[in-house]
Design a protein around this motif. Structure first.
Motif, PDB file in Angstrom:
ATOM      1  N   VAL A  62      47.821 -86.916  28.810  1.00  0.00           N
ATOM      2  CA  VAL A  62      47.714 -87.473  27.455  1.00  0.00           C
ATOM      3  C   VAL A  62      48.928 -88.340  27.177  1.00  0.00           C
ATOM      4  CG1 VAL A  62      47.362 -86.968  25.014  1.00  0.00           C
ATOM      5  CG2 VAL A  62      46.491 -85.386  26.744  1.00  0.00           C
ATOM      6  N   MET A  63      48.669 -89.576  26.737  1.00  0.00           N
ATOM      7  CA  MET A  63      49.748 -90.506  26.451  1.00  0.00           C
ATOM      8  C   MET A  63      49.868 -90.769  24.960  1.00  0.00           C
ATOM      9  SD  MET A  63      49.710 -93.252  29.598  1.00  0.00           S
ATOM     10  CE  MET A  63      51.366 -93.820  29.136  1.00  0.00           C
ATOM     11  N   GLU A  64      51.114 -90.878  24.510  1.00  0.00           N
ATOM     12  CA  GLU A  64      51.430 -91.246  23.129  1.00  0.00           C
ATOM     13  C   GLU A  64      52.550 -92.269  23.151  1.00  0.00           C
ATOM     14  OE1 GLU A  64      52.633 -87.846  20.913  1.00  0.00           O
ATOM     15  OE2 GLU A  64      50.734 -86.783  21.125  1.00  0.00           O
ATOM     16  N   LYS A  65      52.310 -93.434  22.594  1.00  0.00           N
ATOM     17  CA  LYS A  65      53.348 -94.461  22.438  1.00  0.00           C
ATOM     18  C   LYS A  65      54.097 -94.725  23.744  1.00  0.00           C
ATOM     19  CE  LYS A  65      53.938 -93.371  17.550  1.00  0.00           C
ATOM     20  NZ  LYS A  65      54.868 -92.922  16.478  1.00  0.00           N
ATOM     21  N   GLY A  66      53.352 -94.862  24.818  1.00  0.00           N
ATOM     22  CA  GLY A  66      53.934 -95.216  26.106  1.00  0.00           C
ATOM     23  C   GLY A  66      54.462 -94.063  26.915  1.00  0.00           C
ATOM     24  N   ARG A  67      54.441 -92.863  26.354  1.00  0.00           N
ATOM     25  CA  ARG A  67      54.978 -91.703  27.060  1.00  0.00           C
ATOM     26  C   ARG A  67      53.868 -90.736  27.445  1.00  0.00           C
ATOM     27  NH1 ARG A  67      60.339 -91.777  26.928  1.00  0.00           N
ATOM     28  NH2 ARG A  67      61.374 -93.032  25.308  1.00  0.00           N
ATOM     29  N   LEU A  68      54.065 -90.083  28.573  1.00  0.00           N
ATOM     30  CA  LEU A  68      53.142 -89.049  29.018  1.00  0.00           C
ATOM     31  C   LEU A  68      53.632 -87.733  28.419  1.00  0.00           C
ATOM     32  CD1 LEU A  68      50.670 -88.849  30.940  1.00  0.00           C
ATOM     33  CD2 LEU A  68      52.267 -88.187  32.742  1.00  0.00           C
ATOM     34  N   VAL A  69      52.893 -87.203  27.440  1.00  0.00           N
ATOM     35  CA  VAL A  69      53.399 -86.054  26.683  1.00  0.00           C
ATOM     36  C   VAL A  69      52.848 -84.726  27.171  1.00  0.00           C
ATOM     37  CG1 VAL A  69      53.904 -87.381  24.609  1.00  0.00           C
ATOM     38  CG2 VAL A  69      51.626 -86.399  24.914  1.00  0.00           C
ATOM     39  N   GLN A  70      51.732 -84.741  27.903  1.00  0.00           N
ATOM     40  CA  GLN A  70      51.197 -83.496  28.453  1.00  0.00           C
ATOM     41  C   GLN A  70      50.271 -83.800  29.613  1.00  0.00           C
ATOM     42  OE1 GLN A  70      49.327 -80.854  25.614  1.00  0.00           O
ATOM     43  NE2 GLN A  70      49.137 -79.179  27.089  1.00  0.00           N
ATOM     44  N   VAL A  71      50.378 -82.990  30.657  1.00  0.00           N
ATOM     45  CA  VAL A  71      49.488 -83.079  31.820  1.00  0.00           C
ATOM     46  C   VAL A  71      48.972 -81.685  32.115  1.00  0.00           C
ATOM     47  CG1 VAL A  71      49.288 -83.625  34.272  1.00  0.00           C
ATOM     48  CG2 VAL A  71      50.730 -85.047  32.804  1.00  0.00           C
ATOM     49  N   GLY A  72      47.666 -81.551  32.296  1.00  0.00           N
ATOM     50  CA  GLY A  72      47.111 -80.245  32.615  1.00  0.00           C
ATOM     51  C   GLY A  72      45.612 -80.310  32.773  1.00  0.00           C
ATOM     52  N   ALA A  73      45.026 -79.188  33.164  1.00  0.00           N
ATOM     53  CA  ALA A  73      43.572 -79.082  33.240  1.00  0.00           C
ATOM     54  C   ALA A  73      42.990 -79.233  31.839  1.00  0.00           C
ATOM     55  CB  ALA A  73      43.189 -77.735  33.836  1.00  0.00           C
ATOM     56  N   PRO A  74      41.728 -79.670  31.724  1.00  0.00           N
ATOM     57  CA  PRO A  74      41.140 -79.865  30.394  1.00  0.00           C
ATOM     58  C   PRO A  74      41.278 -78.654  29.472  1.00  0.00           C
ATOM     59  CG  PRO A  74      39.717 -80.837  32.049  1.00  0.00           C
ATOM     60  CD  PRO A  74      40.811 -80.132  32.795  1.00  0.00           C
ATOM     61  N   ALA A  75      41.007 -77.453  29.985  1.00  0.00           N
ATOM     62  CA  ALA A  75      41.095 -76.261  29.142  1.00  0.00           C
ATOM     63  C   ALA A  75      42.531 -76.019  28.678  1.00  0.00           C
ATOM     64  CB  ALA A  75      40.579 -75.042  29.897  1.00  0.00           C
ATOM     65  N   GLU A  76      43.501 -76.294  29.544  1.00  0.00           N
ATOM     66  CA  GLU A  76      44.904 -76.108  29.179  1.00  0.00           C
ATOM     67  C   GLU A  76      45.321 -77.063  28.069  1.00  0.00           C
ATOM     68  OE1 GLU A  76      49.320 -76.672  31.244  1.00  0.00           O
ATOM     69  OE2 GLU A  76      47.514 -76.696  32.486  1.00  0.00           O
ATOM     70  N   VAL A  77      44.925 -78.327  28.205  1.00  0.00           N
ATOM     71  CA  VAL A  77      45.296 -79.318  27.192  1.00  0.00           C
ATOM     72  C   VAL A  77      44.642 -78.991  25.855  1.00  0.00           C
ATOM     73  CG1 VAL A  77      45.095 -81.763  26.563  1.00  0.00           C
ATOM     74  CG2 VAL A  77      45.718 -81.126  28.900  1.00  0.00           C
ATOM     75  N   TYR A  78      43.397 -78.534  25.904  1.00  0.00           N
ATOM     76  CA  TYR A  78      42.678 -78.224  24.667  1.00  0.00           C
ATOM     77  C   TYR A  78      43.211 -76.957  24.002  1.00  0.00           C
ATOM     78  CZ  TYR A  78      38.812 -77.341  21.448  1.00  0.00           C
ATOM     79  OH  TYR A  78      38.065 -77.110  20.314  1.00  0.00           O
ATOM     80  N   GLU A  79      43.392 -75.895  24.792  1.00  0.00           N
ATOM     81  CA  GLU A  79      43.756 -74.605  24.217  1.00  0.00           C
ATOM     82  C   GLU A  79      45.239 -74.496  23.882  1.00  0.00           C
ATOM     83  OE1 GLU A  79      41.664 -72.521  23.219  1.00  0.00           O
ATOM     84  OE2 GLU A  79      39.818 -72.937  24.323  1.00  0.00           O
ATOM     85  N   THR A  80      46.090 -75.202  24.642  1.00  0.00           N
ATOM     86  CA  THR A  80      47.534 -75.112  24.391  1.00  0.00           C
ATOM     87  C   THR A  80      48.151 -76.501  24.325  1.00  0.00           C
ATOM     88  OG1 THR A  80      47.944 -74.835  26.769  1.00  0.00           O
ATOM     89  CG2 THR A  80      47.776 -72.832  25.450  1.00  0.00           C
ATOM     90  N   PRO A  81      47.788 -77.288  23.312  1.00  0.00           N
ATOM     91  CA  PRO A  81      48.382 -78.625  23.184  1.00  0.00           C
ATOM     92  C   PRO A  81      49.897 -78.540  23.033  1.00  0.00           C
ATOM     93  CG  PRO A  81      47.270 -77.983  21.149  1.00  0.00           C
ATOM     94  CD  PRO A  81      46.905 -76.960  22.166  1.00  0.00           C
ATOM     95  N   ALA A  82      50.577 -79.523  23.617  1.00  0.00           N
ATOM     96  CA  ALA A  82      52.047 -79.486  23.631  1.00  0.00           C
ATOM     97  C   ALA A  82      52.665 -80.069  22.374  1.00  0.00           C
ATOM     98  CB  ALA A  82      52.567 -80.244  24.857  1.00  0.00           C
ATOM     99  N   THR A  83      51.953 -80.950  21.689  1.00  0.00           N
ATOM    100  CA  THR A  83      52.511 -81.626  20.516  1.00  0.00           C
ATOM    101  C   THR A  83      51.473 -81.707  19.409  1.00  0.00           C
ATOM    102  OG1 THR A  83      51.788 -83.863  21.115  1.00  0.00           O
ATOM    103  CG2 THR A  83      53.891 -83.095  22.061  1.00  0.00           C
ATOM    104  N   ARG A  84      51.941 -82.041  18.222  1.00  0.00           N
ATOM    105  CA  ARG A  84      51.024 -82.261  17.110  1.00  0.00           C
ATOM    106  C   ARG A  84      50.033 -83.379  17.444  1.00  0.00           C
ATOM    107  NH1 ARG A  84      56.091 -81.136  15.088  1.00  0.00           N
ATOM    108  NH2 ARG A  84      56.231 -79.615  13.377  1.00  0.00           N
ATOM    109  N   GLY A  85      50.542 -84.429  18.105  1.00  0.00           N
ATOM    110  CA  GLY A  85      49.681 -85.552  18.450  1.00  0.00           C
ATOM    111  C   GLY A  85      48.567 -85.152  19.385  1.00  0.00           C
ATOM    112  N   VAL A  86      48.864 -84.337  20.384  1.00  0.00           N
ATOM    113  CA  VAL A  86      47.833 -83.883  21.314  1.00  0.00           C
ATOM    114  C   VAL A  86      46.821 -83.005  20.594  1.00  0.00           C
ATOM    115  CG1 VAL A  86      47.369 -82.527  23.399  1.00  0.00           C
ATOM    116  CG2 VAL A  86      49.357 -84.041  23.317  1.00  0.00           C
ATOM    117  N   ALA A  87      47.292 -82.098  19.743  1.00  0.00           N
ATOM    118  CA  ALA A  87      46.389 -81.217  19.003  1.00  0.00           C
ATOM    119  C   ALA A  87      45.448 -82.016  18.113  1.00  0.00           C
ATOM    120  CB  ALA A  87      47.195 -80.230  18.166  1.00  0.00           C
ATOM    121  N   ALA A  88      45.951 -83.088  17.514  1.00  0.00           N
ATOM    122  CA  ALA A  88      45.134 -83.899  16.613  1.00  0.00           C
ATOM    123  C   ALA A  88      44.160 -84.783  17.376  1.00  0.00           C
ATOM    124  CB  ALA A  88      46.031 -84.757  15.724  1.00  0.00           C
TER     125      ALA A  88
END
Length: 374
Positions: A214-240
Motif C-alpha cells: 500500500v502506497m501513500e504519498k510516494g511511500r510504501l507504508v505497508q506490505v503484507g498478505a491481503p488478510a494481514e493488510v485488511y485485518e491489521t492496517p498499519a496506519t490510519r490511511g491504510v485502514a481508511a
C-alpha cells in the motif's frame, strides 16, 4: 544486501528508489523485494506513486536515486526494450489496423524472431488465453474482454521474466471484471510467472494478489498478505483506504498488561465514552490514538444489550443501504459523527426490524478494534 541463509534472492528488488517530477516527489525512498512467481500488487489512490514506481522497473522512467535489481542484475542504464519485462497497459494499446494475430506477433517480429517460431509461439499463447477463432479479427471487432485477452497474449508471448499490469481490468464491466480476476490469477499460477500489478481497486488487489504493497504519498507504508493488510492496517490511511472503516479518535488511558487490554477515551463530540481494546503494547498514557472499526465486526441491537457487554454505544439509525448479499446500516452517534454496520442478508426479508430514526445500540469485542498510533 546479502540474503539470510536459506532464503532465495528476490527476483525484483527496489533499493531506496526515489523519483520526482519538478518539485513534486512521486516516489520517496521505496525499498521492496518481490519473489519469483509472486503475484504482487501495488495499491493506493491516484497520485500515490504506484504507477511511477512500476514504470521505473519497466524503464519508462529513470529513478533520481536508488537501485532496481532484476534477477540480481542492476537495471541502471538498460533501455526499456532490453529489459526482460513486458507491460500490459490500461488502454490495451492494440494497433487498430492489425489483426489479432499480427498484434500478438508484433514484438516478436521487432526482435527478429524467425517466422516459423513466431507462428508457433502465437498459436500457443492464443490457446493459453483462450481466444481461438479470433486471430483474423481487428480490434474494433472485439469485445472489451476479448481485447483484454489479446493485450495479455501480446505481453506474454515474449516470455518476460515479469509481467507488469497497469490497472488491467479498469476498462471491463463489473461482471466481466470479477470473472477475469480469477482467470488472471489462475493463468499466473499456471505459467509460474511473476506479476506486478498496479491498481486503485482494493477488491482486485485482495482477490488476486499474494501480497499487497500500500502506497501513500510516494511511500510504501505497508506490505503484507491481503488478510494481514485488511485485518491489521498499519496506519490510519491504510485502514481508511483498504476496506470500509469507521475511524474514532481517542486518547490512550490505562493499560492492563496481564490482560493485554487498553482503555481508550473516545472523542465523540459532547460524548466521551471509554472503550476497552486489545493491545500488545501500550502507547503513552494521554497520547492520541485512533480506533478502526470494520462494519462487519460491529454488533447491532434493537434492544439494550445485557449489562456488562463491553464497548456499547447508543445510536440512531440514519439510513439503510440494501446491497443484495448484505445491508449497510448507517447510524448517528449522540455526540455527532456516524458509524457503519454491515449485516449479512441471510433471509429474503433483510433488516425487517430496522427503520430510519430508530434507536439502536452498537458494540464491538475488544479484539475487533484495530488500535492505530500513526
Amino acid at each position: 544486501m546479502a540474503e539470510p541463509p536459506g532464503r532465495p534472492a528476490p527476483l525484483i528488488r527496489f533499493e531506496g528508489v526515489t523519483k520526482s517530477f519538478g518539485a513534486a516527489r512521486a516516489v520517496a525512498g521505496v525499498d521492496l523485494d518481490i519473489a519469483q512467481g509472486e503475484f504482487f500488487c501495488l495499491l493506493g489512490p491516484s497520485g500515490c506513486g504506484k504507477t511511477t514506481l512500476m514504470r521505473t522497473l519497466a524503464g519508462f522512467e529513470t529513478p533520481d536515486s536508488g537501485r532496481i535489481l532484476l534477477d540480481g542484475a542492476d537495471l541502471a542504464g538498460v533501455p526499456a526494450h532490453r529489459r526482460p519485462v513486458n507491460m500490459m497497459f490500461q488502454s490495451y494499446a492494440l494497433f487498430p489496423h492489425m489483426s489479432v494475430e499480427a498484434n500478438i506477433a508484433f514484438g516478436l517480429r521487432q526482435d527478429g524472431v524467425p517466422r516459423a517460431e513466431i507462428a508457433e509461439r502465437v498459436a500457443a499463447i492464443v490457446r493459453t488465453v483462450q481466444i481461438q477463432g479470433l486471430e483474423k479479427r481487428r480490434p474494433h471487432q472485439l469485445s472489451g474482454g476479448q481485447k483484454q485477452r489479446v493485450a495479455l497474449a501480446r505481453a506474454l508471448v515474449k516470455r518476460p521474466l515479469v509481467l507488469l499490469l497497469d490497472e488491467p481490468l479498469a476498462a471491463l464491466d463489473r461482471k466481466l471484471r470479477e470473472d477475469t480476476r480469477f482467470e488472471l490469477k489462475e493463468l499466473q499460477a499456471r505459467l509460474g510467472l511473476t506479476f506486478l500489478m498496479v491498481t486503485h481497486d482494493q477488491d482486485e488487489a485482495m482477490a488476486m494478489a499474494d501480497r499487497i504493497g500500500v502506497m501513500e504519498k510516494g511511500r510504501l507504508v505497508q506490505v503484507g498478505a491481503p488478510a494481514e493488510v485488511y485485518e491489521t492496517p498499519a496506519t490510519r490511511g491504510v485502514a481508511a483506504f483498504v476496506g470500509d472503516s469507521t475511524l474514532i479518535e481517542g486518547v490512550a488511558g490505562a493499560f492492563d498488561g496481564a490482560a493485554a487490554r487498553l482503555r481508550v477515551r473516545a472523542a465523540l463530540g459532547a460524548s466521551s465514552p471509554e472503550f476497552v481494546v486489545a493491545a500488545r503494547e501500550a502507547p503513552a498514557e494521554g497520547s492520541a490514538v485512533t480506533l478502526a472499526l470494520r462494519p462487519e465486526k460491529l454488533r447491532l441491537w434493537t434492544e439494550p444489550p445485557e449489562a456488562g457487554t463491553p464497548n456499547v454505544l447508543e445510536a440512531e439509525v440514519w439510513d439503510l443501504g440494501y446491497l443484495g448479499d448484505k445491508t449497510l446500516v448507517r447510524l448517528r452517534l449522540p455526540g455527532g459523527g456516524t458509524v457503519r454496520v454491515s449485516r449479512l442478508n441471510a433471509s429474503r426479508r433483510p433488516e425487517a426490524g430496522l427503520s430510519a430514526h430508530q434507536r439502536a445500540w452498537i458494540g464491538f469485542d475488544p479484539a475487533d478494534a484495530v488500535l492505530l498510533t500513526r
